[in-house]
Design a protein around this motif. Structure first.
Motif, PDB file in Angstrom:
ATOM      1  N   TYR A 103      38.413  27.263 -13.874  1.00 38.27           N
ATOM      2  CA  TYR A 103      37.601  28.372 -13.382  1.00 38.27           C
ATOM      3  C   TYR A 103      37.702  29.621 -14.267  1.00 38.27           C
ATOM      4  O   TYR A 103      36.685  30.296 -14.486  1.00 38.27           O
ATOM      5  CB  TYR A 103      37.949  28.685 -11.934  1.00 38.27           C
ATOM      6  N   PHE A 106      35.341  28.837 -17.050  1.00 38.33           N
ATOM      7  CA  PHE A 106      33.961  28.840 -16.574  1.00 38.33           C
ATOM      8  C   PHE A 106      33.467  30.265 -16.348  1.00 38.33           C
ATOM      9  O   PHE A 106      32.322  30.603 -16.668  1.00 38.33           O
ATOM     10  CB  PHE A 106      33.854  28.053 -15.265  1.00 38.33           C
ATOM     11  N   GLN A 109      32.770  31.882 -19.717  1.00 37.24           N
ATOM     12  CA  GLN A 109      31.587  31.324 -20.359  1.00 37.24           C
ATOM     13  C   GLN A 109      30.322  31.774 -19.649  1.00 37.24           C
ATOM     14  O   GLN A 109      29.293  32.050 -20.286  1.00 37.24           O
ATOM     15  CB  GLN A 109      31.661  29.801 -20.374  1.00 37.24           C
ATOM     16  N   PHE A 143      32.984  31.727  -9.777  1.00 33.09           N
ATOM     17  CA  PHE A 143      34.129  31.143 -10.470  1.00 33.09           C
ATOM     18  C   PHE A 143      35.361  32.027 -10.307  1.00 33.09           C
ATOM     19  O   PHE A 143      36.478  31.547 -10.115  1.00 33.09           O
ATOM     20  CB  PHE A 143      33.819  30.949 -11.955  1.00 33.09           C
TER      21      PHE A 143
END
Length: 236
Positions: A103, A106, A109, A143
């Motif tokens: 997470y 993520f 990103q 996330f």
């Protein structure tokens, strides 16, 4: 089955992941069909989801033969403890990976993708760009919210494992001041962070949140939150 071949193991793991995802996806579709009044289609999705579960279980048994119990009554207490301990070890491993690596990566990103999409790919489509940026922004937010949830899950499994090993009893601490946890999805509301995406500014105590506020992860109502207590190993 001999899992010394890394390709076969990787394929089994991918198959397990695919069947597991199909199960949850079809259950989601079943819920949509139910909401739209199509009971027959909802049943079809639920039945198929159950079949996908059996497929996933078959793959997982091959990946972890140590967890396959053919004759529970024939196991000693020590053997039962070993199997349950292995389940908890795998659960801790998965949750720890999610909150320490998956997470956080993520989230980072998603934030990068939001900027890239807004600046480049959708440069000539401002409205669409804003829509996609909003989606990525929401993904990044989710996330970030999921990271402490998986940490909480890992801690609970850790305490359960120690209790299983006879080191004490699983329990909880007194409520942590300011923190509230969702009974449905385990989202933890932290007043230090608030919920800016829902208009709840940082520094807003839970008690001051409007009653019509909903959980940013699962959408349940505020009434389904309870004071957060940390998992704790109590003396036997």
């Amino acid at each position: 089955m001999d899992l010394s071949n890394p390709s076969t193991q990787a394929n089994l793991e991918a198959a397990f992941g695919g069947e597991s995802m199909a199960n949850r996806k079809y259950l989601f579709f079943a819920d949509v069909a139910k909401q739209l009044g199509n009971a027959e289609l909802a049943k079809l999705f639920r039945d198929t989801a159950n079949q996908e579960t059996e497929h996933a279980f078959a793959h997982f048994r091959l990946l972890h033969p140590e967890l396959v119990v053919a004759d529970p009554a024939g196991l000693s207490e020590e053997q039962k403890q070993a199997v349950l301990a292995r389940c908890l070890e795998l659960a801790i491993e998965g949750e720890t990976y999610e909150y320490t690596t998956m997470y956080p990566e993520f989230e980072a990103q998603a934030r990068l993708d939001r900027d890239a999409d807004a600046a480049a790919e959708f440069q000539d489509q401002i409205d669409e760009s804003e829509e996609h940026a909003g989606i990525f922004r929401k993904a990044a937010s989710n996330f970030g919210l999921l990271t402490p949830i998986e940490h909480h899950h890992a801690e609970r499994y850790g305490v359960a494992l120690e209790a299983l090993q006879g080191k004490g009893q699983a329990g909880e601490t007194a409520p942590v001041p300011g923190l509230w946890i969702c009974k449905v999805c385990s989202m933890i509301y932290d007043p230090v962070k608030g919920d800016p995406d829902s208009g709840i500014a940082a520094g807003t105590p839970f008690e001051a949140i409007p009653d019509d506020w909903t959980c940013p992860i699962c959408g349940t109502r505020k009434a389904n939150f309870i004071p957060y207590r940390e998992p704790e190993l109590l003396a036997a």
